[in-house]
Design a protein around this motif. Structure first.
Motif, short mmCIF file in Angstrom:
data_model
loop_
_atom_site.label_atom_id
_atom_site.label_comp_id
_atom_site.label_asym_id
_atom_site.label_seq_id
_atom_site.Cartn_x
_atom_site.Cartn_y
_atom_site.Cartn_z
N LEU A 65 0.83 -1.20 0.00
CA LEU A 65 0.00 0.00 0.00
C LEU A 65 0.86 1.25 0.00
O LEU A 65 0.63 2.19 -0.77
CB LEU A 65 -0.92 -0.01 1.23
CG LEU A 65 -1.74 1.26 1.47
CD1 LEU A 65 -2.73 1.50 0.34
CD2 LEU A 65 -2.46 1.19 2.82
N PHE A 66 1.87 1.29 0.85
CA PHE A 66 2.75 2.45 0.92
C PHE A 66 3.64 2.55 -0.31
O PHE A 66 3.89 3.65 -0.84
CB PHE A 66 3.61 2.38 2.18
CG PHE A 66 2.93 2.88 3.42
CD1 PHE A 66 3.38 4.01 4.07
CD2 PHE A 66 1.83 2.21 3.95
CE1 PHE A 66 2.75 4.47 5.22
CE2 PHE A 66 1.19 2.66 5.08
CZ PHE A 66 1.65 3.79 5.72
N TRP A 69 1.79 3.98 -3.20
CA TRP A 69 1.19 5.30 -2.99
C TRP A 69 2.14 6.39 -3.48
O TRP A 69 3.33 6.35 -3.17
CB TRP A 69 0.89 5.50 -1.51
CG TRP A 69 -0.02 6.65 -1.22
CD1 TRP A 69 0.35 7.94 -0.93
CD2 TRP A 69 -1.45 6.63 -1.18
NE1 TRP A 69 -0.75 8.72 -0.71
CE2 TRP A 69 -1.88 7.94 -0.86
CE3 TRP A 69 -2.41 5.64 -1.39
CZ2 TRP A 69 -3.22 8.27 -0.74
CZ3 TRP A 69 -3.73 5.96 -1.27
CH2 TRP A 69 -4.14 7.27 -0.95
N THR A 71 4.38 9.61 -3.69
CA THR A 71 4.99 10.48 -2.68
C THR A 71 4.44 11.89 -2.83
O THR A 71 4.07 12.32 -3.93
CB THR A 71 6.52 10.50 -2.83
OG1 THR A 71 6.85 10.93 -4.16
CG2 THR A 71 7.11 9.12 -2.60
N HIS A 94 8.23 7.07 0.40
CA HIS A 94 6.84 6.61 0.51
C HIS A 94 6.40 6.49 1.97
O HIS A 94 5.20 6.42 2.25
CB HIS A 94 6.68 5.26 -0.18
CG HIS A 94 6.79 5.33 -1.68
ND1 HIS A 94 5.75 5.72 -2.49
CD2 HIS A 94 7.83 5.07 -2.51
CE1 HIS A 94 6.13 5.68 -3.75
NE2 HIS A 94 7.39 5.29 -3.80
N ASN A 100 1.75 9.96 3.48
CA ASN A 100 1.61 8.55 3.15
C ASN A 100 0.13 8.19 3.17
O ASN A 100 -0.72 9.00 3.57
CB ASN A 100 2.42 7.70 4.14
CG ASN A 100 2.03 7.98 5.58
OD1 ASN A 100 0.90 7.75 5.98
ND2 ASN A 100 2.97 8.51 6.37
N PRO A 101 -0.24 7.00 2.74
CA PRO A 101 -1.67 6.64 2.68
C PRO A 101 -2.36 6.61 4.03
O PRO A 101 -3.56 6.90 4.11
CB PRO A 101 -1.66 5.25 2.03
CG PRO A 101 -0.26 4.74 2.20
CD PRO A 101 0.61 5.94 2.16
N ALA A 104 -3.32 10.10 4.67
CA ALA A 104 -4.44 10.45 3.80
C ALA A 104 -5.75 9.88 4.34
O ALA A 104 -6.80 10.54 4.29
CB ALA A 104 -4.18 9.95 2.39
#
Length: 296
Positions: A65-66, A69, A71, A94, A100-101, A104
């Motif tokens: 996931l990271f 994602w 940057t 990341h 990072n997600p 978010a």
């Protein structure tokens, strides 16, 4: 499920101490445990292969996931012109704090709750995230595996010890290797998979050493203070949040503000914290003597 909800709301309650209204945040330790508890319970008794497979899938999925994602700009941090010393570059970027997600997710999720002054949530000042409970769940699974291993009657004590020490060393090495190769940096505040393996490895290795010392060698005379605290760990955690400051202030009222500097100014905070810890321990000891054990 009820236990999970109690733990989640207990963390929110503690983090709201001193606030003007309920402070909806989910990075507290007991909240994080509550968020992962139901999933952990479903793995109970499933066997170490399924449990460790689940932990591996969690860490791999969270890493992916990271890694996928994009940057972006770090929210809320002013490094005083020395950003390079505090942020990652290249692939490791990341996992930068508040970029990072998981960050978010919180900018959406935490704004679903009422916030003081109607100020929207923009970033956590230290970079902690709600989704930290996902990799933290892997450490909880490691603890589940260790507990079930120690309870097994068909496994020799020496084999239990070897499995604990070897697993701990493997976790430490894997976490360091992921960081060294640049695949996943060691970051506690975003609870990266490498940190999960590294810190989880330390925990398992320490458990192995304590199992050897206490259970196999019978050296138990020094453990009583920790038994007293461990029997009321939730109560102790709540007291740390709610009354430790009051205890420290009360000590200063009666002994003076500089009472803890007798070993030197550099050691004053340590002495003060040890004094507060001693008072909290005495409360736990009083509860222990009267068999008052608070559980969730």
């Amino acid at each position: 499920v009820w236990r999970a909800l109690v733990l989640i709301l207990l963390g929110v309650f503690l983090r709201s101490s001193g606030a003007t209204q309920t402070y909806w945040t989910f990075e507290d330790v007991v909240t994080q445990i509550g968020l992962g508890y139901v999933f952990l319970f479903l793995l109970w008794g499933r066997g170490s292969r399924i449990q460790l497979g689940a932990a591996g899938a969690i860490l791999a999925g969270y890493w992916l996931l990271f890694a996928l994602w994009p940057t972006g700009e770090i929210a809320g941090h002013d490094w005083g012109g020395d950003a390079a010393a505090h942020t990652f570059s290249g692939f490791a970027a990341h996992w930068n704090l508040n970029a990072n997600p998981a960050h978010a997710f919180d900018t959406w999720f935490l704004n679903l709750f009422p916030r003081a002054g109607d100020e929207p949530f923009a970033f956590h000042p230290e970079g902690y995230n709600t989704l930290n409970f996902i990799p933290s769940l892997a450490i909880m699974i490691f603890g589940l595996c260790c507990g079930e291993l120690l309870r097994r009657e068909d496994t020799a004590p020496a084999r239990k010890l070897n499995l604990l020490l070897a697993s701990g060393a493997l976790g430490i090495a894997a976490g360091m290797l992921l960081d060294w190769t640049g695949l996943c940096p060691l970051v506690k505040k975003t609870w990266t998979p490498s940190f999960t393996l590294f810190s989880g490895g330390i925990c398992v290795a320490l458990l192995g050493l304590l199992y050897w010392l206490i259970d196999l060698k019978g050296v138990k005379f020094w453990t009583f203070p920790f038994v007293v605290m461990g029997m009321n760990s939730i109560a102790l955690y709540v007291m740390i949040w709610l009354i430790s400051g009051w205890i420290g202030d009360s000590i200063a009222i009666h002994f003076g503000t500089g009472w803890g500097a007798f070993l030197g100014d550099a050691y004053e905070p340590l002495v003060q914290n040890l004094a507060v810890a001693a008072c909290l321990w005495l409360i736990c000891f009083w509860m222990y003597r009267r068999k008052l054990f608070l559980r969730v």
